[in-house]
Design a protein around this motif. Structure first.
Motif, mmCIF file in Angstrom:
data_model
loop_
_atom_site.group_PDB
_atom_site.id
_atom_site.type_symbol
_atom_site.label_atom_id
_atom_site.label_comp_id
_atom_site.label_asym_id
_atom_site.label_seq_id
_atom_site.Cartn_x
_atom_site.Cartn_y
_atom_site.Cartn_z
ATOM 1 N N GLU A 1 24.492 24.053 40.455
ATOM 2 C CA GLU A 1 24.969 24.128 38.757
ATOM 3 C C GLU A 1 24.351 23.048 38.249
ATOM 4 O O GLU A 1 24.329 21.836 38.460
ATOM 5 C CB GLU A 1 26.471 23.993 39.025
ATOM 6 C CG GLU A 1 27.282 24.190 37.575
ATOM 7 C CD GLU A 1 28.705 24.516 37.806
ATOM 8 O OE1 GLU A 1 29.164 25.161 37.151
ATOM 9 O OE2 GLU A 1 29.234 23.526 38.450
ATOM 10 N N TYR B 1 35.188 25.758 28.371
ATOM 11 C CA TYR B 1 36.137 26.776 28.198
ATOM 12 C C TYR B 1 37.424 26.610 28.564
ATOM 13 O O TYR B 1 38.586 27.195 28.260
ATOM 14 C CB TYR B 1 35.613 28.074 29.043
ATOM 15 C CG TYR B 1 34.012 28.410 28.865
ATOM 16 C CD1 TYR B 1 33.695 28.714 27.362
ATOM 17 C CD2 TYR B 1 33.036 29.016 29.633
ATOM 18 C CE1 TYR B 1 32.561 29.208 26.964
ATOM 19 C CE2 TYR B 1 32.120 29.362 29.239
ATOM 20 C CZ TYR B 1 31.667 29.409 28.038
ATOM 21 O OH TYR B 1 30.328 30.097 27.530
ATOM 22 N N SER C 1 29.421 23.692 29.858
ATOM 23 C CA SER C 1 29.965 25.018 29.327
ATOM 24 C C SER C 1 31.199 25.481 30.004
ATOM 25 O O SER C 1 31.971 25.886 29.298
ATOM 26 C CB SER C 1 28.938 26.024 29.381
ATOM 27 O OG SER C 1 27.883 25.913 28.646
ATOM 28 N N LYS C 2 31.313 25.337 31.385
ATOM 29 C CA LYS C 2 32.339 25.710 32.117
ATOM 30 C C LYS C 2 33.540 24.897 31.774
ATOM 31 O O LYS C 2 34.883 25.441 31.418
ATOM 32 C CB LYS C 2 31.998 25.443 33.790
ATOM 33 C CG LYS C 2 33.262 25.947 34.436
ATOM 34 C CD LYS C 2 32.933 26.101 36.081
ATOM 35 C CE LYS C 2 32.772 24.582 36.598
ATOM 36 N NZ LYS C 2 32.169 24.900 38.090
ATOM 37 N N MET D 1 25.276 24.266 32.637
ATOM 38 C CA MET D 1 26.339 24.965 32.979
ATOM 39 C C MET D 1 27.537 24.453 33.206
ATOM 40 O O MET D 1 28.629 25.092 32.812
ATOM 41 C CB MET D 1 25.801 25.730 34.347
ATOM 42 C CG MET D 1 24.455 26.606 34.367
ATOM 43 S SD MET D 1 23.869 26.953 35.759
ATOM 44 C CE MET D 1 25.079 27.952 36.849
ATOM 45 N N LEU D 2 27.742 23.314 33.882
ATOM 46 C CA LEU D 2 29.060 22.646 34.105
ATOM 47 C C LEU D 2 29.576 22.298 32.586
ATOM 48 O O LEU D 2 30.918 22.430 32.641
ATOM 49 C CB LEU D 2 28.898 21.582 34.872
ATOM 50 C CG LEU D 2 29.810 20.689 35.359
ATOM 51 C CD1 LEU D 2 30.838 21.421 36.195
ATOM 52 C CD2 LEU D 2 29.443 19.492 36.109
ATOM 53 N N VAL E 1 37.781 20.026 38.538
ATOM 54 C CA VAL E 1 36.873 21.059 38.371
ATOM 55 C C VAL E 1 35.999 20.824 39.470
ATOM 56 O O VAL E 1 35.107 19.919 39.742
ATOM 57 C CB VAL E 1 36.163 21.223 37.108
ATOM 58 C CG1 VAL E 1 35.452 22.239 36.929
ATOM 59 C CG2 VAL E 1 37.390 21.192 36.036
#
Length: 317
Positions: A151, A162, A158-159, A155-156, A145
């Motif tokens: 970032e 997902y 949460s990414k 944020m990371l 990833v």
């Protein structure tokens, strides 16, 4: 396949929903120190059994409960307690841990913090079999990833959460063939990354470059409330900064020195090599403020942010 999920919510919510949708989910376990009672209540209303694990019951009560459940697999996502070897051997396919970082180079309890702090451009979601040591088991899946410039840790995180939905489904298929488990590469072995301390989350104006300061602040947002610095002897947290591009280095200025403080234009600070950064958001005793609002509290050009509470006195020449 009967699956038990040991999860930290809401990080593993997409994985939970996927397992629930396909009727794989048998029960959900929580770590006592990080339990989210709202999620536990919602899960119980779905008719699923729950179990809360702590240091005292992990070797006996949890072991007995797990034997009664007789699952095919236990999926772990966000858990800080070491699971005894005799417990790991209960499920048919053992325990699989979901680790937000590359292995073996990002072993430890907070891999995303170190990846962002160190300025890495890529991380991974690694799903590996759990053994009696930390983050050393055979790897089933490693999904690279990218880390986007600017970032934050939040944020990371949460990414990556997902992405768990699809990776969890893939793991259930691959784990049924033991040959899919691969030993971790020994040539990449590094030291175990500890949990960050106050020293690790504090800005060192004398040694950190502007880029390193930005990386540290992003790594501390939001889990550590921002990176620590001191102003007039009081600790504050810097939550967000932005680089100042196309600048001529400022020579003769002290790192941490406030170069420009304007009630409309904001707050600019000198870093190592005369680089500038703009401070956008600060957390203080007065609340969470923009750099502009912080200027209105009385901060002035020529004042300094320091690495420690003690302010070094300038020696007159």
């Amino acid at each position: 396949m009967k699956i038990i999920l040991i999860g930290s919510f809401p990080v593993c919510i997409s994985l939970y929903e996927n397992l629930l949708q396909y009727k794989y989910l048998q029960a959900v376990c929580f770590e006592a120190s990080t339990i989210n009672n709202n999620f536990r209540s919602t899960i119980q209303k779905k008719g699923l059994e729950t179990f809360t694990i702590n240091k005292e019951n992990i070797s006996d009560q949890f072991k007995d409960w797990l034997q009664d459940q007789s699952p095919d697999l236990v999926l772990v996502c966000g858990f800080s307690l070491k699971i005894p070897k005799e417990v790991l051997n209960i499920p048919t396919y053992g325990f699989l841990n979901i680790h937000f970082g590359k292995l073996p180079e990002n072993r430890g309890p907070d891999p995303l913090f170190w990846s962002i702090k160190n300025g890495e451009q890529q991380t991974a979601i690694t799903i590996h079999q759990m053994d009696e040591n930390w983050d050393t088991g055979k790897i089933l899946i490693e999904q690279p990833v990218s880390i986007i410039p600017g970032e934050t840790l939040g944020m990371l995180n949460s990414k990556l959460s997902y992405i768990l939905k699809d990776l969890g489904q893939k793991a259930l298929e691959l784990i049924q063939n033991p040959t899919n488990l691969k030993p971790q590469p020994t040539e990449k072995l590094t030291s175990y990354n500890k949990r960050p301390t106050l020293s690790d989350t504090t800005i060192d104006w004398e040694t950190h470059t502007a880029d390193e300061i930005e990386n540290l602040i992003n790594a501390c947002n939001p889990k550590y409330g921002g990176a620590t610095t001191y102003y007039q002897g009081s600790p504050i947290k810097i939550v967000e900064v932005s680089p100042v591009d196309s600048q001529t280095p400022l020579f003769g200025r002290t790192p941490g020195e406030i170069i420009h403080a304007h009630p409309q234009e904001g707050l600019f600070v000198c870093c190592k090599y005369g680089q500038l950064i703009r401070i956008n958001i600060i957390s203080t005793d007065a609340g969470i403020l923009t750099g502009i609002k912080y200027v209105n509290l009385g901060i002035r050009q020529g004042h300094r942010f320091t690495t420690s509470i003690k302010i070094k006195k300038e020696v007159a020449l």
